[in-house]
Design an enzyme around this catalytic site. Structure first.
Site, PDB file in Angstrom:
ATOM      1  N   HIS A 120       0.821  -1.219   0.000  1.00 30.79           N
ATOM      2  CA  HIS A 120       0.000   0.000   0.000  1.00 30.79           C
ATOM      3  C   HIS A 120       0.857   1.273   0.000  1.00 30.79           C
ATOM      4  O   HIS A 120       0.435   2.300  -0.528  1.00 30.79           O
ATOM      5  CB  HIS A 120      -0.922   0.026   1.218  1.00 30.79           C
ATOM      6  CG  HIS A 120      -1.956  -1.070   1.183  1.00 30.79           C
ATOM      7  ND1 HIS A 120      -2.757  -1.367   2.261  1.00 30.79           N
ATOM      8  CD2 HIS A 120      -2.313  -1.946   0.208  1.00 30.79           C
ATOM      9  CE1 HIS A 120      -3.562  -2.370   1.947  1.00 30.79           C
ATOM     10  NE2 HIS A 120      -3.302  -2.745   0.712  1.00 30.79           N
ATOM     11  N   LEU A 364      -3.245  -9.809   5.188  1.00 29.47           N
ATOM     12  CA  LEU A 364      -3.079  -9.542   3.751  1.00 29.47           C
ATOM     13  C   LEU A 364      -1.876  -8.614   3.534  1.00 29.47           C
ATOM     14  O   LEU A 364      -1.649  -8.102   2.451  1.00 29.47           O
ATOM     15  CB  LEU A 364      -4.357  -8.924   3.169  1.00 29.47           C
ATOM     16  CG  LEU A 364      -5.614  -9.834   3.230  1.00 29.47           C
ATOM     17  CD1 LEU A 364      -6.863  -9.077   2.780  1.00 29.47           C
ATOM     18  CD2 LEU A 364      -5.429 -11.079   2.365  1.00 29.47           C
ATOM     19  N   PHE A 365      -1.112  -8.388   4.571  1.00 35.65           N
ATOM     20  CA  PHE A 365       0.227  -7.794   4.503  1.00 35.65           C
ATOM     21  C   PHE A 365       0.267  -6.407   3.859  1.00 35.65           C
ATOM     22  O   PHE A 365       1.238  -6.073   3.149  1.00 35.65           O
ATOM     23  CB  PHE A 365       1.194  -8.739   3.755  1.00 35.65           C
ATOM     24  CG  PHE A 365       1.014 -10.177   4.156  1.00 35.65           C
ATOM     25  CD1 PHE A 365       1.115 -10.548   5.483  1.00 35.65           C
ATOM     26  CD2 PHE A 365       0.707 -11.151   3.221  1.00 35.65           C
ATOM     27  CE1 PHE A 365       0.927 -11.868   5.873  1.00 35.65           C
ATOM     28  CE2 PHE A 365       0.512 -12.463   3.599  1.00 35.65           C
ATOM     29  CZ  PHE A 365       0.624 -12.825   4.929  1.00 35.65           C
ATOM     30  N   CYS A 366      -0.738  -5.590   4.094  1.00 34.15           N
ATOM     31  CA  CYS A 366      -0.753  -4.231   3.513  1.00 34.15           C
ATOM     32  C   CYS A 366      -0.514  -4.265   2.005  1.00 34.15           C
ATOM     33  O   CYS A 366       0.085  -3.336   1.433  1.00 34.15           O
ATOM     34  CB  CYS A 366       0.267  -3.314   4.183  1.00 34.15           C
ATOM     35  SG  CYS A 366      -0.080  -3.033   5.907  1.00 34.15           S
ATOM     36  N   ALA A 367      -0.953  -5.345   1.393  1.00 34.39           N
ATOM     37  CA  ALA A 367      -0.901  -5.444  -0.075  1.00 34.39           C
ATOM     38  C   ALA A 367      -2.185  -6.171  -0.457  1.00 34.39           C
ATOM     39  O   ALA A 367      -2.155  -7.245  -1.054  1.00 34.39           O
ATOM     40  CB  ALA A 367       0.335  -6.194  -0.527  1.00 34.39           C
TER      41      ALA A 367
END
Ligand code: PLP
Length: 416
Positions: A120, A364-367
Site C-alpha cells: 500500500h 493480507l500484509f498491507c498489499a
C-alpha cells in the site's frame, strides 16, 4: 575527551557486527515486518549517546559532533545505495514516508505508472496513477510497462513527466522484480523509475548509479536498525523544485516579516524540517557500513539455503499451499507466504506464537489487492476449496538459523 572528528561507526570489538539482538527461545520469523536490531546498530547508538547534542543548531562540541555524525550517516547510506554525485539522500521516518515525500515532489502533471502487486505504501500515495495488472512473469512486467509507457507517450508530449513506481522485492512473496530492465524501459520512454526497496535492500545490494534507478526508498527498521528512520535517495532536480515536505525550522534559508516571505533551502534540508532523528540515522548508517564491508554474496547464499529449506519443508506438508506471483523458481528474497488449508490464518499465527514461541505475520500484509489475487490463484492451483481468506508469512534474515525454520515446519506438521 574524544575528538569531534572521531569516526561515528564503532570499530569492531571481535563480535560479528552483523549479529542481531534477540530473545533466546523466541523464534523470530517476521523479519519482513521489522528485522531485529544488529549489534553494530546498538553499538553505534551506545557510542554516540554521550555525545548527543542538537543537529545543525549549535556551535558547541556536542552539537558539532552530532551534526557531523548525522551528515556522515547520510554519506554512508548514500554510498550503500550507490547514489550518484548529484543525488540527494533525504532522511524520512520510513519507506511510507519516503514514498509520500516523492509523491508530493513529482512535478505537476506527472503520470505515475505502477503495478497492482505493490505494498500500500507504493500503491496509494501517487497522484494521477495508472495501475497495471499484476504480471505473470518478470518478463511480462517489462513488456506491460513498455506498452503502457508507449501508450502514455502517444497521448502526451515527450517532455511530460512520467514516473514508474515499483517494488524491488514483494513483501508478500519475496519475489524480486526486474528493476533494472524496468529502468531501461522507463528511460527509453523518457520516464523515471522509483524503487520501493523496503524488502530488497536488507537482502541484496541496491546501486542507483549502476542500475539507472532514479529513486529508492528504504526503512531502517527492516534493515537491522531501530524504528524511526527511512531514506529517500535519488535525483535532486524534482526534490529541489518541490514544495518542502515538512515546513519549519531547518527547511528555510530565511524568513521575512511578510507572511509569504520565505526562502526555502535546497538539498535534503528542504524536506527535513525540525530536529532530526540522529540516533536512527547513525544506527542505520552503521548497518549499511557493516553490510558494505561484509561478503554480501555469501550472506545471500546462506539466506537462500535457509529459504530453500523452508520452501521445501512447506511443499512437503500436504495441507500447506504457498502464494506466488511468478513461477516457483523465480528469484526471491527470504519471504514466503502460505496458507494452511482448512485453518484460519490468524488462529494459526496465534497458536504458533503461544504454543511454539514462533513469531510470524498473518493477514493480507498491507498489499490487499495482491494478496487477495494470490489467494485465489493458490486455490485454483491447489484445487482446494478450503483455503482461508488471509495468509501467513514467514520471513528470515541475518539471525535466522536452520533450527528456526525447522521449528516452524515441525509446528505446522503438528498443527494439521
Ligand atoms: N514497501 C514494502 C515492500 C514493505 O514491505 C513495507 C512494509 O512492510 C513498506 C513499503 C512500508 O514500510 P514502512 O512501514 O517501514 O514504512
Amino acid at each position: 575527551m574524544g575528538s569531534v572528528l572521531a569516526p561515528v561507526v564503532p570499530t569492531p570489538t571481535g563480535a560479528d557486527p552483523l549479529d542481531v539482538l534477540g530473545v533466546p527461545d523466541l523464534v523470530n520469523l517476521d523479519y519482513a515486518a521489522t528485522a531485529p536490531c544488529a549489534r553494530v546498530a546498538a553499538d553505534a547508538v551506545a557510542e554516540l549517546l554521550p555525545w548527543y547534542g542538537s543537529v545543525h543548531r549549535g556551535a558547541g562540541g556536542l552539537s558539532q559532533r552530532s551534526t557531523l555524525a548525522y551528515e556522515r550517516a547520510r554519506q554512508t547510506i548514500g554510498d550503500f545505495l550507490g547514489t550518484r554525485p548529484d543525488d540527494e539522500v533525504i532522511f524520512t521516518r520510513n519507506t511510507t514516508d519516503a514514498l509520500n515525500l516523492l509523491a508530493r515532489a513529482v512535478p505537476a502533471g506527472t503520470s505515475v505508472v505502477t503495478f497492482g502487486g505493490e505494498h500500500h505504501a507504493n500503491l496509494l500515495p501517487w497522484p494521477n496513477v495508472v495501475r497495471l495488472p499484476v504480471p505473470a512473469t518478470p518478463d511480462a512486467a517489462v513488456r506491460a510497462l513498455g506498452e503502457a509507457l508507449g501508450e502514455l507517450r502517444r497521448g502526451s508530449d515527450r517532455s511530460a513527466p512520467i514516473l514508474v513506481a515499483v517494488t524491488g522485492a514483494s513483501n508478500v512473496t519475496g519475489e524480486c522484480w526486474p528493476t533494472e530492465a524496468l529502468a531501461t524501459v522507463a528511460h527509453r520512454h523518457g520516464a523515471r523509475i522509483a524503487v520501493d526497496a523496503a524488502q530488497l535492500a536488507p537482502h541484496l545490494p541496491v546501486d542507483l548509479a549502476a542500475s539507472g534507478i532514479d529513486y529508492v526508498a528504504i526503512s531502517g527498521h527492516k534493515l537491522y536498525a531501530p524504528f524511526g528512520t527511512g531514506v529517500l535517495a535519488g535525483r535532486a532536480d524534482w526534490l529541489d523544485a518541490a514544495p518542502p515536505y515538512l515546513v519549519g525550522g531547518g527547511a528555510t534559508l530565511g524568513v521575512g516579516n511578510a507572511t509569504h516571505d520565505v526562502r526555502w533551502a535546497t538539498g535534503p534540508g528542504r524536506h527535513e524540517a525540525g530536529t532530526p532523528n540522529l540516533l536512527g540515522a547513525v544506527a542505520l548508517a552503521a548497518v549499511c557500513a557493516a553490510l558494505d564491508a561484509a561478503d554480501r554474496g555469501e550472506l545471500y547464499a546462506r539466506e537462500q539455503r535457509l529459504l530453500a529449506r523452508l520452501r521445501d519443508g512447506l511443499r512437503a506438508l500436504p495441507h500447506v499451499v504457498e502464494l506466488r506471483t511468478f513461477g516457483a523458481d523465480a528469484p526471491r528474497v527470504g519471504i514466503v507466504s502460505f496458507v494452511v488449508a482448512g485453518r484460519d490464518s490468524a488462529e494459526v499465527a496465534t497458536e504458533l506464537g503461544r504454543r511454539y514461541a514462533i513469531g510470524l505475520r498473518d493477514g493480507l500484509f498491507c498489499a490487499h489487492p495482491l494478496a487477495r489475487r494470490l489467494l485465489t490463484e493458490a486455490a485454483d492451483r491447489s484445487g482446494r476449496g478450503d483455503l482461508p481468506p488471509t495468509a501467513l508469512r514467514a520471513s528470515i534474515g541475518l539471525g535466522s538459523t536452520p533450527a528456526h525454520v525447522d521449528r516452524l515446519l515441525d509446528a505446522l506438521a503438528e498443527l494439521r
